[in-house]
Enzyme design. Structure first.
Site, PDB file in Angstrom:
ATOM      1  N   GLY A 102      -5.221   0.109  -1.360  1.00 19.29           N
ATOM      2  CA  GLY A 102      -4.427   0.856  -2.349  1.00 19.29           C
ATOM      3  C   GLY A 102      -4.040  -0.033  -3.507  1.00 19.29           C
ATOM      4  O   GLY A 102      -4.135  -1.255  -3.435  1.00 19.29           O
ATOM      5  N   THR A 105       1.585  -0.516  -9.180  1.00 24.27           N
ATOM      6  CA  THR A 105       1.808  -0.985 -10.546  1.00 24.27           C
ATOM      7  C   THR A 105       1.583  -2.474 -10.678  1.00 24.27           C
ATOM      8  O   THR A 105       0.980  -2.939 -11.633  1.00 24.27           O
ATOM      9  CB  THR A 105       3.265  -0.688 -10.998  1.00 24.27           C
ATOM     10  OG1 THR A 105       4.002  -0.239  -9.863  1.00 24.27           O
ATOM     11  CG2 THR A 105       3.309   0.331 -12.088  1.00 24.27           C
ATOM     12  N   TYR A 106       2.068  -3.243  -9.695  1.00 24.12           N
ATOM     13  CA  TYR A 106       1.921  -4.680  -9.869  1.00 24.12           C
ATOM     14  C   TYR A 106       1.152  -5.350  -8.734  1.00 24.12           C
ATOM     15  O   TYR A 106       0.959  -6.552  -8.723  1.00 24.12           O
ATOM     16  CB  TYR A 106       3.300  -5.341 -10.041  1.00 24.12           C
ATOM     17  CG  TYR A 106       4.144  -5.357  -8.786  1.00 24.12           C
ATOM     18  CD1 TYR A 106       4.131  -6.466  -7.937  1.00 24.12           C
ATOM     19  CD2 TYR A 106       4.974  -4.285  -8.448  1.00 24.12           C
ATOM     20  CE1 TYR A 106       4.895  -6.501  -6.783  1.00 24.12           C
ATOM     21  CE2 TYR A 106       5.742  -4.324  -7.291  1.00 24.12           C
ATOM     22  CZ  TYR A 106       5.701  -5.438  -6.470  1.00 24.12           C
ATOM     23  OH  TYR A 106       6.457  -5.477  -5.333  1.00 24.12           O
ATOM     24  N   ALA A 107       0.684  -4.562  -7.748  1.00 22.87           N
ATOM     25  CA  ALA A 107       0.002  -5.185  -6.616  1.00 22.87           C
ATOM     26  C   ALA A 107      -1.179  -4.352  -6.131  1.00 22.87           C
ATOM     27  O   ALA A 107      -1.193  -3.137  -6.287  1.00 22.87           O
ATOM     28  CB  ALA A 107       0.981  -5.394  -5.476  1.00 22.87           C
ATOM     29  N   THR A 108      -2.153  -5.037  -5.535  1.00 23.38           N
ATOM     30  CA  THR A 108      -3.266  -4.372  -4.872  1.00 23.38           C
ATOM     31  C   THR A 108      -3.229  -4.799  -3.410  1.00 23.38           C
ATOM     32  O   THR A 108      -2.994  -5.976  -3.120  1.00 23.38           O
ATOM     33  CB  THR A 108      -4.613  -4.809  -5.500  1.00 23.38           C
ATOM     34  OG1 THR A 108      -4.503  -4.643  -6.912  1.00 23.38           O
ATOM     35  CG2 THR A 108      -5.753  -3.957  -4.991  1.00 23.38           C
ATOM     36  N   VAL A 109      -3.440  -3.849  -2.511  1.00 22.92           N
ATOM     37  CA  VAL A 109      -3.400  -4.177  -1.083  1.00 22.92           C
ATOM     38  C   VAL A 109      -4.807  -4.079  -0.496  1.00 22.92           C
ATOM     39  O   VAL A 109      -5.514  -3.097  -0.711  1.00 22.92           O
ATOM     40  CB  VAL A 109      -2.429  -3.248  -0.313  1.00 22.92           C
ATOM     41  CG1 VAL A 109      -2.356  -3.642   1.164  1.00 22.92           C
ATOM     42  CG2 VAL A 109      -1.036  -3.307  -0.933  1.00 22.92           C
ATOM     43  N   ASP A 216      14.128   2.459  -0.659  1.00 21.96           N
ATOM     44  CA  ASP A 216      12.931   3.223  -1.045  1.00 21.96           C
ATOM     45  C   ASP A 216      12.254   3.790   0.196  1.00 21.96           C
ATOM     46  O   ASP A 216      11.047   3.666   0.362  1.00 21.96           O
ATOM     47  CB  ASP A 216      11.964   2.331  -1.831  1.00 21.96           C
ATOM     48  CG  ASP A 216      10.885   3.164  -2.549  1.00 21.96           C
ATOM     49  OD1 ASP A 216      11.114   4.371  -2.774  1.00 21.96           O
ATOM     50  OD2 ASP A 216       9.821   2.611  -2.862  1.00 21.96           O
TER      51      ASP A 216
END
Length: 395
Positions: A102, A105-109, A216
């Protein structure tokens, strides 16, 4: 099947656990080591490593050349960090990237594999913009997760810092609660609803005792493995609650799981901010659909008031002087019976649900308190006294 989850006592940045630096100097292990070759087990024990780790061949040889000197003195933080780095911790090449899971906004996993243990891991790669440095959400997540060691919180195994990115290495879990709901046709077995809710409360209770708010909560942030263990993840928005007078921005919790006091501009958070979201998730697990799927703040509040009744000065003291509430001029709804909307929940379940869905934060039941609610009585008493590192249950 009975489930046991062992927690690995490995600090991701190479900080030594107090236990590993205060060993008695004349421990039998050390005396024995003078006369024998050092084994992988000895090193694992000394550096608090996971039992299934595969040490590089030359690493063991080097240790035996140095001799048992390392085992003669208390291990310093610096020495432990150097040792972990030599084994491969903190290095990108230790992990093999497999599939992309996935992008945010600031990270890719990514799904990955550790060459050290051959276990699957989740690699959360946070891009570092030159002018900004590490995003504060990433720093917050790292610093909080390093201190949270619990069977119902995702484990942070390693941190890799390069010029371009910060990669967090997490234990890998098969899916999140949203995918789990989709996969079972939005009908989770009622016993599993109870088990998942209890595990969510266990993880939250641990956080809240440490003054950490998640802020969250949503099905996408609750991960589930094939053994049915549920773990809290994505602490990017979490805060350690220090002084109650401090106010935070009110733009935090995803709209559908955001409590009405926050929707109406309150910035006075406490642990009860998370408990409203627990109620929404409980409902979603029990019914297979989101409780308040609003697309704007006004619509979100509209959905809430339609089900729970439009608040009055009696049901929510001070509400009549809230500008946002007065401006929207909501219709005067009467509260509906929650049980009409949750046919699969027992009366105890409905009662617990209503304790989460209180307008005022201070009236919501706490995570700790709710674990003792009669809804969970058929899980038995032993489940309440489990150590933080374990969760046993029957699925």
């Amino acid at each position: 099947s009975e489930i046991v989850h062992e927690d690995v006592k490995m600090s991701s940045d190479g900080e030594s656990d107090p236990a590993s630096s205060s060993d008695d100097v004349q421990s039998p292990v050390r005396v024995r080591l003078r006369n024998k070759k050092i084994s992988t087990e000895d090193i694992n024990k000394r550096l608090s490593l996971p039992a299934d780790i595969r040490l590089p061949d030359d690493y063991l040889e080097k240790f035996n050349l140095i001799g048992p000197a390392l085992f003669e003195q208390p291990i310093s933080r610096r020495l432990r960090r150097v040792s972990l780095s030599e084994i491969g911790f903190g290095k990108l090449e230790t992990y093999i990237k497999l599939d992309k899971l996935g992008e945010g906004t600031y990270a890719t996993v990514y799904k990955g594999r550790s060459k050290l243990t051959e276990n699957l891991v989740a690699l959360k790669e946070i891009r570092l913009e030159h002018e900004e440095g590490a995003p504060c959400t990433a720093i917050r997540e790292v610093s909080l997760l390093k201190d949270l060691k619990h069977a119902n919180i995702v484990t942070l195994h390693d941190i890799i810092h390069t010029q371009k990115s910060l990669t967090l290495v997490f234990e890998y879990l098969d899916k999140d609660l949203k995918q789990y709901l989709d996969d079972c046709g939005n009908t989770i077995h009622v016993h599993n609803v109870k088990l998942f809710l209890f595990q969510l409360l266990r993880g939250l209770s641990y956080c809240h005792r440490r003054k950490v708010l998640h802020r969250d909560l949503k099905p996408q942030n609750l991960l589930i493995n094939e053994r049915g263990e549920l773990k809290l993840a994505d602490f990017g928005l979490a805060r350690a609650k220090s002084i109650p007078t401090k106010t935070y921005s009110n733009e935090v919790v995803t709209l559908w799981y955001r409590p009405p006091d926050i929707l109406l501009g309150s910035t006075d958070y406490s642990t009860h901010i998370d408990m409203w979201g627990v109620g929404c998730i409980f409902y979603e697990m029990a019914t297979g659909r989101p409780l308040f799927p609003g697309s704007t703040v006004e619509e979100e509040l509209h959905f809430i008031f339609k089900l729970l009744g439009t608040p009055t000065e009696q049901s929510w003291p001070g509400i009549s002087s809230n500008e946002e509430f007065v401006t929207c001029n909501y219709p005067q709804y009467r509260a509906e019976r929650l049980s009409n909307h949750t046919p699969r929940l027992s009366s105890e379940g409905v009662e617990l649900l209503s304790k989460f869905l209180q307008f005022e934060g201070k009236k919501r039941i706490s995570a700790d308190e709710s674990m003792n609610h009669c809804y969970f009585s058929n899980l038995g008493n032993r489940v309440r006294s489990l150590p933080d590192s374990k969760f046993k249950h029957n699925l």
